[in-house]
Design a protein around this motif. Structure first.
Motif, PDB file in Angstrom:
ATOM      1  N   SER A  22       0.829  -1.204   0.000  1.00  0.00           N
ATOM      2  CA  SER A  22       0.000   0.000   0.000  1.00  0.00           C
ATOM      3  C   SER A  22       0.862   1.252   0.000  1.00  0.00           C
ATOM      4  O   SER A  22       0.522   2.241  -0.635  1.00  0.00           O
ATOM      5  CB  SER A  22      -1.027   0.014   1.128  1.00  0.00           C
ATOM      6  OG  SER A  22      -0.475  -0.426   2.301  1.00  0.00           O
ATOM      7  N   ARG A  23       2.006   1.202   0.632  1.00  0.00           N
ATOM      8  CA  ARG A  23       2.926   2.351   0.606  1.00  0.00           C
ATOM      9  C   ARG A  23       3.354   2.692  -0.834  1.00  0.00           C
ATOM     10  O   ARG A  23       3.470   3.855  -1.204  1.00  0.00           O
ATOM     11  CB  ARG A  23       4.154   2.001   1.448  1.00  0.00           C
ATOM     12  CG  ARG A  23       5.317   2.957   1.304  1.00  0.00           C
ATOM     13  CD  ARG A  23       6.500   2.426   2.074  1.00  0.00           C
ATOM     14  NE  ARG A  23       6.379   2.696   3.475  1.00  0.00           N
ATOM     15  CZ  ARG A  23       6.817   3.806   4.064  1.00  0.00           C
ATOM     16  NH1 ARG A  23       7.389   4.732   3.352  1.00  0.00           N
ATOM     17  NH2 ARG A  23       6.672   3.988   5.360  1.00  0.00           N
ATOM     18  N   ASP A  24       3.594   1.652  -1.664  1.00  0.00           N
ATOM     19  CA  ASP A  24       4.109   1.869  -3.028  1.00  0.00           C
ATOM     20  C   ASP A  24       3.028   1.810  -4.102  1.00  0.00           C
ATOM     21  O   ASP A  24       3.346   1.771  -5.300  1.00  0.00           O
ATOM     22  CB  ASP A  24       5.181   0.822  -3.360  1.00  0.00           C
ATOM     23  CG  ASP A  24       6.499   1.133  -2.676  1.00  0.00           C
ATOM     24  OD1 ASP A  24       6.779   2.319  -2.438  1.00  0.00           O
ATOM     25  OD2 ASP A  24       7.251   0.183  -2.374  1.00  0.00           O
ATOM     26  N   LYS A  25       1.767   1.808  -3.651  1.00  0.00           N
ATOM     27  CA  LYS A  25       0.667   1.602  -4.613  1.00  0.00           C
ATOM     28  C   LYS A  25       0.751   2.580  -5.790  1.00  0.00           C
ATOM     29  O   LYS A  25       0.651   2.173  -6.954  1.00  0.00           O
ATOM     30  CB  LYS A  25      -0.658   1.772  -3.877  1.00  0.00           C
ATOM     31  CG  LYS A  25      -1.853   1.356  -4.651  1.00  0.00           C
ATOM     32  CD  LYS A  25      -3.093   1.438  -3.815  1.00  0.00           C
ATOM     33  CE  LYS A  25      -4.297   1.208  -4.699  1.00  0.00           C
ATOM     34  NZ  LYS A  25      -5.545   1.498  -4.010  1.00  0.00           N
ATOM     35  N   GLN A  26       0.926   3.854  -5.504  1.00  0.00           N
ATOM     36  CA  GLN A  26       0.988   4.859  -6.590  1.00  0.00           C
ATOM     37  C   GLN A  26       2.270   4.692  -7.407  1.00  0.00           C
ATOM     38  O   GLN A  26       2.253   4.669  -8.635  1.00  0.00           O
ATOM     39  CB  GLN A  26       0.934   6.277  -6.017  1.00  0.00           C
ATOM     40  CG  GLN A  26      -0.367   6.604  -5.315  1.00  0.00           C
ATOM     41  CD  GLN A  26      -1.576   6.375  -6.206  1.00  0.00           C
ATOM     42  OE1 GLN A  26      -1.516   6.609  -7.418  1.00  0.00           O
ATOM     43  NE2 GLN A  26      -2.658   5.874  -5.634  1.00  0.00           N
ATOM     44  N   ALA A  27       3.394   4.564  -6.708  1.00  0.00           N
ATOM     45  CA  ALA A  27       4.690   4.499  -7.396  1.00  0.00           C
ATOM     46  C   ALA A  27       4.774   3.293  -8.321  1.00  0.00           C
ATOM     47  O   ALA A  27       5.375   3.370  -9.400  1.00  0.00           O
ATOM     48  CB  ALA A  27       5.811   4.443  -6.363  1.00  0.00           C
ATOM     49  N   TYR A  28       4.157   2.175  -7.927  1.00  0.00           N
ATOM     50  CA  TYR A  28       4.285   0.946  -8.706  1.00  0.00           C
ATOM     51  C   TYR A  28       3.123   0.727  -9.669  1.00  0.00           C
ATOM     52  O   TYR A  28       3.101  -0.282 -10.386  1.00  0.00           O
ATOM     53  CB  TYR A  28       4.440  -0.262  -7.786  1.00  0.00           C
ATOM     54  CG  TYR A  28       5.818  -0.337  -7.128  1.00  0.00           C
ATOM     55  CD1 TYR A  28       6.778   0.634  -7.364  1.00  0.00           C
ATOM     56  CD2 TYR A  28       6.139  -1.384  -6.284  1.00  0.00           C
ATOM     57  CE1 TYR A  28       8.020   0.569  -6.752  1.00  0.00           C
ATOM     58  CE2 TYR A  28       7.386  -1.458  -5.671  1.00  0.00           C
ATOM     59  CZ  TYR A  28       8.318  -0.476  -5.912  1.00  0.00           C
ATOM     60  OH  TYR A  28       9.549  -0.549  -5.317  1.00  0.00           O
ATOM     61  N   ALA A  29       2.170   1.679  -9.697  1.00  0.00           N
ATOM     62  CA  ALA A  29       1.020   1.522 -10.594  1.00  0.00           C
ATOM     63  C   ALA A  29       1.496   1.393 -12.040  1.00  0.00           C
ATOM     64  O   ALA A  29       0.879   0.731 -12.876  1.00  0.00           O
ATOM     65  CB  ALA A  29       0.093   2.718 -10.461  1.00  0.00           C
ATOM     66  N   ARG A  30       2.612   2.022 -12.338  1.00  0.00           N
ATOM     67  CA  ARG A  30       3.150   2.004 -13.704  1.00  0.00           C
ATOM     68  C   ARG A  30       3.728   0.635 -14.076  1.00  0.00           C
ATOM     69  O   ARG A  30       3.798   0.286 -15.251  1.00  0.00           O
ATOM     70  CB  ARG A  30       4.250   3.081 -13.754  1.00  0.00           C
ATOM     71  CG  ARG A  30       4.958   3.227 -15.066  1.00  0.00           C
ATOM     72  CD  ARG A  30       4.000   3.811 -16.120  1.00  0.00           C
ATOM     73  NE  ARG A  30       4.722   4.070 -17.360  1.00  0.00           N
ATOM     74  CZ  ARG A  30       5.126   3.134 -18.193  1.00  0.00           C
ATOM     75  NH1 ARG A  30       4.875   1.876 -17.919  1.00  0.00           N
ATOM     76  NH2 ARG A  30       5.768   3.441 -19.300  1.00  0.00           N
ATOM     77  N   TRP A  31       4.151  -0.144 -13.059  1.00  0.00           N
ATOM     78  CA  TRP A  31       4.911  -1.363 -13.348  1.00  0.00           C
ATOM     79  C   TRP A  31       4.178  -2.663 -13.020  1.00  0.00           C
ATOM     80  O   TRP A  31       4.487  -3.712 -13.590  1.00  0.00           O
ATOM     81  CB  TRP A  31       6.236  -1.356 -12.577  1.00  0.00           C
ATOM     82  CG  TRP A  31       6.993  -0.089 -12.744  1.00  0.00           C
ATOM     83  CD1 TRP A  31       7.308   0.809 -11.770  1.00  0.00           C
ATOM     84  CD2 TRP A  31       7.531   0.457 -13.968  1.00  0.00           C
ATOM     85  NE1 TRP A  31       8.010   1.862 -12.307  1.00  0.00           N
ATOM     86  CE2 TRP A  31       8.159   1.671 -13.645  1.00  0.00           C
ATOM     87  CE3 TRP A  31       7.538   0.035 -15.294  1.00  0.00           C
ATOM     88  CZ2 TRP A  31       8.783   2.468 -14.603  1.00  0.00           C
ATOM     89  CZ3 TRP A  31       8.166   0.834 -16.244  1.00  0.00           C
ATOM     90  CH2 TRP A  31       8.775   2.022 -15.896  1.00  0.00           C
ATOM     91  N   LEU A  32       3.279  -2.595 -12.067  1.00  0.00           N
ATOM     92  CA  LEU A  32       2.616  -3.824 -11.604  1.00  0.00           C
ATOM     93  C   LEU A  32       1.146  -3.796 -11.975  1.00  0.00           C
ATOM     94  O   LEU A  32       0.585  -2.723 -12.211  1.00  0.00           O
ATOM     95  CB  LEU A  32       2.795  -3.964 -10.084  1.00  0.00           C
ATOM     96  CG  LEU A  32       4.253  -4.089  -9.604  1.00  0.00           C
ATOM     97  CD1 LEU A  32       4.333  -4.106  -8.077  1.00  0.00           C
ATOM     98  CD2 LEU A  32       4.923  -5.338 -10.186  1.00  0.00           C
TER      99      LEU A  32
END
Ligand code: COA
Length: 177
Positions: A22-32
């Motif tokens: 949940s901490r990286d939800k925005q940052a990883y939206a592009r990759w996952l």
């Protein structure tokens, strides 16, 4: 200096993984892949881990976590295992943004290759990276993966279809019996 290891995922990893994801939800939206809100909760992770372990029990996957100094910091896994004449699996991974840039993923991928070869007796691993995911491509290249093509509009992430590079790595697994 911190150490990196990998092990099979456990039901008790749910709360820690939910927090990191949940901490990286925005940052990883592009990759996952996009996931429903429930996925980022301890209950959602409990359910996801149950499915991963069921696939492991059926011989279809080796779902792991990346561990540094005794704490789960990400996931590394081999999925979509095909036997018969293929003896291959698909490699995937992520590591929390809190722990990036320290070589954890690269080390974890090296350990996953050993599991693929020695424990799962696979002959081949495959992976996909988006064209722009240079860090992920660097990790695969370092571990002997070769790119063999680009699939256009292959992966839907962050509101658009993305081109992906296809990667392959052969292993020393025994021939199909
Ligand atoms: C990609 C990801 C796994 C990298 O994790 P990490 O633990 O920081 O990776 P490492 O520190 O082991 O290695 C990163 C490598 O990429 C290189 N790198 C980083 N940014 C780079 C860039 N912009 N261009 C080229 N290489 C880059 C680093 O130099 C390092 O290579 P080196 O060991 O030869 O120096 C992590 O950022 C992540 O989880 N991202 C989101 C999910 C994801 O993209 N998963 C992979 C899907 S294919």
């Amino acid at each position: 200096m911190s150490t990196t290891s990998i092990r099979l995922i456990e039901p008790s990893d749910g709360p820690a993984l939910a927090e990191l994801l949940s901490r990286d939800k925005q940052a990883y939206a592009r990759w996952l892949p996009a996931r429903p809100a429930e996925f980022y909760t301890p209950a959602g992770q409990a359910s996801a881990i149950e499915s991963l372990l069921a696939a492991h029990d059926e011989g279809l996957a080796w779902p792991g976590v990346v561990v540094s100094d005794g704490t789960a910091i990400g996931q590394v896994g081999i999925s979509s295992i095909l036997r018969g004449p293929f003896q291959k699996g698909f490699l995937g991974y992520w590591v929390s943004s809190l722990h990036q840039g320290h070589g954890h993923t690269s080390h974890a991928v090296g350990l996953a290759l050993r599991i693929a070869e020695d424990e799962l007796n696979l002959h081949r691993l495959e992976a996909h990276t988006q064209l722009e995911n240079l860090a992920s491509q660097s990790i695969l290249r370092k571990h002997g993966f070769r790119s063999w093509g680009i699939a256009h509009d292959h992966f839907y992430a962050d509101g658009a279809w993305r081109d992906e590079v296809f990667w392959e790595r052969t292993l020393a697994g025994r021939p199909a019996s």
